[in-house]
Design an enzyme around this catalytic site. Sequence first.
Site, PDB file in Angstrom:
ATOM      1  N   HIS A 189       0.831  -1.215   0.000  1.00  0.00           N
ATOM      2  CA  HIS A 189       0.000   0.000   0.000  1.00  0.00           C
ATOM      3  C   HIS A 189       0.860   1.258   0.000  1.00  0.00           C
ATOM      4  O   HIS A 189       1.970   1.282   0.552  1.00  0.00           O
ATOM      5  CB  HIS A 189      -0.908   0.016   1.234  1.00  0.00           C
ATOM      6  N   CYS A 245      -0.337   2.400  -4.631  1.00  0.00           N
ATOM      7  CA  CYS A 245      -1.157   3.571  -4.925  1.00  0.00           C
ATOM      8  C   CYS A 245      -0.361   4.846  -4.672  1.00  0.00           C
ATOM      9  O   CYS A 245       0.552   4.876  -3.834  1.00  0.00           O
ATOM     10  CB  CYS A 245      -2.407   3.577  -4.045  1.00  0.00           C
TER      11      CYS A 245
END
Length: 385
Positions: A189, A245
Amino acid sequence: MASKRVSCSYCAVQITVPPHTHAIHCAVCQTITRVQPNDPLVQAHNSVRHATSKLKDMLNTASSNIHMMVATMNNNSGSRTSGSGYYPQARPLPSMAPVSTHGSKRAVLCGVSYNGQRYRLNGTVNDVKCMRYFLIQKLGFPSDCILVLTEEESDPSLIPTKNNIRKALKWLVQGCQSGDSLIFHYSGHGSQQPDFNMDEVDGYDEMLWPVDHQTEGTILDDEINATIVRPLPRGARLHAIVDACHSGTVLDLPFVCRMERDGKYMWENQGCKSAIYKGTSGGLAVTLSACDDHQVSVDTTALSGNASTGAMTYSFIQAAQNEPGLTYGRLLNAMRQTIRDTNIGSHLNGPVKSLLKKVLHPKSPQVPQLSSSETFDVYSKHFVP
């Protein structure tokens, strides 16, 4: 005007910077030093700190050797040599042993799954395994020069915690010389937060999430840049492949390649915003990231069948191994085309699916990005890790 070497005001480490740099951010002690050219008082102060630091290192080394000798005498176990007696088994972990061979290749591969958390990712370990195989079998990286951090590792020092990732990044550039090729691959992430030191064009810092980020915090792009970008010496190469991301400028490199769908491109200078130098010490640093800073990336089965992978990692390996010696422009376009041609939205995995459906727009999918410490012709410069 030629570049110059500046000493950190705290630990006295030498850093090469352009002549008009106003401040440096030390990758070793994280101290920010204001640059005052040709100031004899500052130079004398730094010399004293440098000498003090050297003396401390010598004392610490001597103390460690004494403790090791005492421990050896109090311990009868050990490995037998061909002669008489024993020698102590005092050796570093093979995975963290420093590599100093000129022209060497080494890599840090980090896959964070967030086991037991609601935003668990399914494909990150697969990404790391695929990348390791690719580096060894296709690019000739020695297996003992690849450091792998995942939650599947039995060694606690190889779990992708914030502290372990920091240590791994320092190991990656330790003793780096001209001719060395370094790889940093991260699958996990990523996110953004407001930029507090005013060095970001869009007003946001990018960050990576270690497995213990809820208690220990994230790793900011400023720190990553200071640790593995700025120490990179002339003649050395660093490629960061970041499958996360909001990862477009996660290494804070000065130049971002803005490429249109038809392949036309221009370099955007983002380093002009910062008074702190964000380039290398003469080497080349390049980031291939999963998406732009405002976009999200996906963990999916759409590309590889039943196995979950990061869309960016899969598309990178596919392009690089199918067309050896391709240019950076060709590589970036091939990755983008693979993701465009795949119906990723219908194959989102796990608990992340409902979250991403809220933020993903069918007309704005993830678009892999290229950034660099220097500008070049992306259609003539070959991708050579």
